[in-house]
Design an enzyme around this catalytic site. Structure first.
Site, PDB file in Angstrom:
ATOM      1  N   LYS A   1       0.722  -0.733   0.022  1.00 40.47           N
ATOM      2  CA  LYS A   1       0.188  -0.596  -0.206  1.00 40.47           C
ATOM      3  C   LYS A   1       0.705   1.351  -0.057  1.00 40.47           C
ATOM      4  O   LYS A   1       0.309   2.248  -0.003  1.00 40.47           O
ATOM      5  CB  LYS A   1      -0.591   0.020   1.249  1.00 40.47           C
TER       6      LYS A   1
ATOM      7  N   LYS B   1      -4.808 -10.408  -5.504  1.00 48.79           N
ATOM      8  CA  LYS B   1      -6.504 -10.223  -4.601  1.00 48.79           C
ATOM      9  C   LYS B   1      -7.342  -9.146  -4.493  1.00 48.79           C
ATOM     10  O   LYS B   1      -6.786  -8.800  -5.293  1.00 48.79           O
ATOM     11  CB  LYS B   1      -6.045 -10.710  -2.418  1.00 48.79           C
TER      12      LYS B   1
ATOM     13  N   LYS C   1     -12.140  -4.759  -2.660  1.00 50.31           N
ATOM     14  CA  LYS C   1     -13.009  -3.994  -2.799  1.00 50.31           C
ATOM     15  C   LYS C   1     -12.017  -2.383  -3.111  1.00 50.31           C
ATOM     16  O   LYS C   1     -12.765  -1.441  -3.524  1.00 50.31           O
ATOM     17  CB  LYS C   1     -14.178  -3.468  -1.669  1.00 50.31           C
TER      18      LYS C   1
HETATM   19  P1  ADP Z   1     -10.092  -5.401   1.680  1.00 51.55           P
HETATM   20  O1  ADP Z   1      -8.638  -6.015   1.243  1.00 51.55           O
HETATM   21  O2  ADP Z   1     -11.260  -5.959   0.402  1.00 51.55           O
HETATM   22  O3  ADP Z   1     -10.429  -3.632   1.447  1.00 51.55           O
HETATM   23  P2  ADP Z   1     -10.867  -5.708   4.106  1.00 51.55           P
HETATM   24  O4  ADP Z   1      -9.222  -5.580   4.426  1.00 51.55           O
HETATM   25  O5  ADP Z   1     -11.661  -4.793   4.578  1.00 51.55           O
HETATM   26  O6  ADP Z   1     -10.599  -6.126   2.973  1.00 51.55           O
HETATM   27  O7  ADP Z   1     -10.768  -7.056   4.670  1.00 51.55           O
HETATM   28  C1  ADP Z   1     -12.070  -7.883   5.265  1.00 51.55           C
HETATM   29  C2  ADP Z   1     -11.899  -9.240   5.530  1.00 51.55           C
HETATM   30  O8  ADP Z   1     -12.225  -9.891   3.920  1.00 51.55           O
HETATM   31  C3  ADP Z   1     -10.801  -9.880   5.775  1.00 51.55           C
HETATM   32  O9  ADP Z   1     -11.338 -11.003   6.484  1.00 51.55           O
HETATM   33  C4  ADP Z   1      -9.767 -10.054   5.061  1.00 51.55           C
HETATM   34  O10 ADP Z   1      -8.500 -11.296   5.265  1.00 51.55           O
HETATM   35  C5  ADP Z   1     -11.152 -10.821   3.501  1.00 51.55           C
HETATM   36  N1  ADP Z   1     -11.017 -10.966   2.842  1.00 51.55           N
HETATM   37  C6  ADP Z   1     -10.404 -10.059   1.841  1.00 51.55           C
HETATM   38  N2  ADP Z   1     -10.181  -9.931   0.933  1.00 51.55           N
HETATM   39  C7  ADP Z   1     -10.125 -10.832   0.255  1.00 51.55           C
HETATM   40  C8  ADP Z   1     -10.459 -11.598  -0.535  1.00 51.55           C
HETATM   41  N3  ADP Z   1      -9.143 -11.341  -1.667  1.00 51.55           N
HETATM   42  N4  ADP Z   1     -10.051 -13.422  -0.359  1.00 51.55           N
HETATM   43  C9  ADP Z   1     -10.413 -14.037   0.540  1.00 51.55           C
HETATM   44  N5  ADP Z   1     -10.953 -12.796   1.948  1.00 51.55           N
HETATM   45  C10 ADP Z   1     -10.502 -11.766   1.371  1.00 51.55           C
HETATM   46 NA    NA Z   2      -7.879  -4.562   3.133  1.00 51.30          NA
END
Ligand code: ADP
Ligand code: NA
Length: 327
Positions: free
Chosen positions: A113, A195, A198
């Site tokens: 990041k 990965k 969002k």
């Molecule tokens: P993002 O990266 O989408 O902003 P967050 O950091 O808010 O997601 O993570 C929220 C939850 O979703 C965490 O438990 C994270 O491990 C899970 N998570 C985020 N992206 C993925 C993914 N691509 N596959 C599976 N789990 C994910």
């Molecule tokens: Na994240």
């Protein structure tokens, strides 16, 4: 016997993705039956990068309604907003003081990041993991259901908790990670070595939990695959196809072997059509319940109750930590 405790959180930094659901939320729903659960909307983590205030507020509401729409029950789990429980920021500071800059700089999420930001890396990106440690430790959580991308942060949380306990006495429970069997790491539809997130600026790279059926079909149809047209689970050489298979297996419970057999001699079109159908079937009832919750006045009551319960538990732990430190 007393119930064991679960804590987890999701950032309101955009619309929740299918990755968030399969990696995290889906587990939450199962765990609420057996454990004392705290599920947080981690808005203080979201502001580690600049957010538009009105959008942030909307995302927080959407996430609350989605927590309920996927099946979290406020009678069984406390659902709350991080900034409504001041102990997070307070213990967060203590955890920052317990951490070392060197270990924070080694976190891969920080490295990703902060890339390309030069002199303007927000300080919050570096100290995000100690705040996350505080989130978890405040509730004396035994288990933290998250996706695979959070493994390193959970390990750091354990290190910080042990470091604190060794220095001042046993205050914190040492938490363990819980990842799902299928779906712990859903990849981007456009760059399947990255990965699904969002906060990806490319809207076609992720499926939002609120995407309508047509959009889901379109995104999956355009998902990157490869040119040999063979359906085989091989993350290394066939990341796009393997990601579609992972999504299908997380939705339907089929194993990779079963799918390889079922799609033998069929092309990517058939697989994509089935993945799209499975995802649409998963999302439709969730979206209906989401719309009902967004219209309901009870959403605020749920969050108020959740914050009250969370404050009580969190403050107990904060007081203990402050006391042993001499604060
Ligand atoms: P993002 O990266 O989408 O902003 P967050 O950091 O808010 O997601 O993570 C929220 C939850 O979703 C965490 O438990 C994270 O491990 C899970 N998570 C985020 N992206 C993925 C993914 N691509 N596959 C599976 N789990 C994910
Ligand atoms: Na994240």
């Amino acid at each position: 016997m007393e119930k064991k405790t679960i804590f987890s959180g999701i950032q309101p930094s955009g619309l929740i993705t299918l990755g968030n659901y399969l990696g995290a939320l889906k587990q939450f729903v199962e765990l609420q039956e057996e454990f004392e659960c705290y599920f947080c909307i981690v808005n203080q983590h979201a502001i580690t990068v600049p957010q538009d205030p009105a959008t942030l507020r909307q995302n927080m509401r959407n996430l609350a309604a989605l927590y309920l729409a996927v099946g979290l029950d406020p009678q069984k789990a406390s659902l709350f907003i991080q900034s409504e429980v001041p102990a997070h920021a307070q213990l967060g500071w203590i955890m920052m003081c317990t951490s070392y800059v060197g270990e924070l700089e080694r976190m891969t999420q920080y490295k990703d990041k902060s890339q390309g930001r030069g002199e303007t890396i927000p300080g919050g990106l570096l100290v995000y993991p100690p705040l996350m440690a505080a989130d978890i430790l405040l509730y004396q959580a035994h288990y933290v259901p998250v996706g695979e991308d959070q493994r390193q942060h959970i390990e750091l949380t354990r290190d910080l908790a042990e470091r604190f306990n060794n220095r001042y006495g046993e205050v914190f429970t040492i938490p363990e990670i819980r990842t799902p069997k299928f779906g712990a790491r859903i990849m981007s539809l456009q760059e399947p070595t990255k990965k699904m997130s969002k906060s990806d600026p490319n809207q076609g790279a992720f499926i939002s939990m609120l995407d309508d059926p047509k959009l889901v079909e379109k995104k999956i149809k355009r998902a990157q695959t490869d040119s040999d047209n063979q359906i085989r689970f091989d993350k290394e050489n066939k990341p796009g196809v393997s990601n579609l298979m992972t999504m299908l297996s997380a939705c339907t419970g089929q194993s990779m072997e079963e799918m390889e057999q079922a799609y033998h001699g069929k092309g990517y079109g058939a697989l994509k059509a089935d993945v799209a159908e499975a995802v649409v079937n998963l999302l439709q009832p969730i979206q209906e319940r989401f719309n009902n919750w967004m219209e309901s006045k009870k959403l605020d009551d749920v969050l108020d109750d959740g914050a009250a319960k969370a404050n009580q538990r969190a403050n107990e732990t904060l007081r203990k930590a402050e006391q042993v430190m001499g604060l």
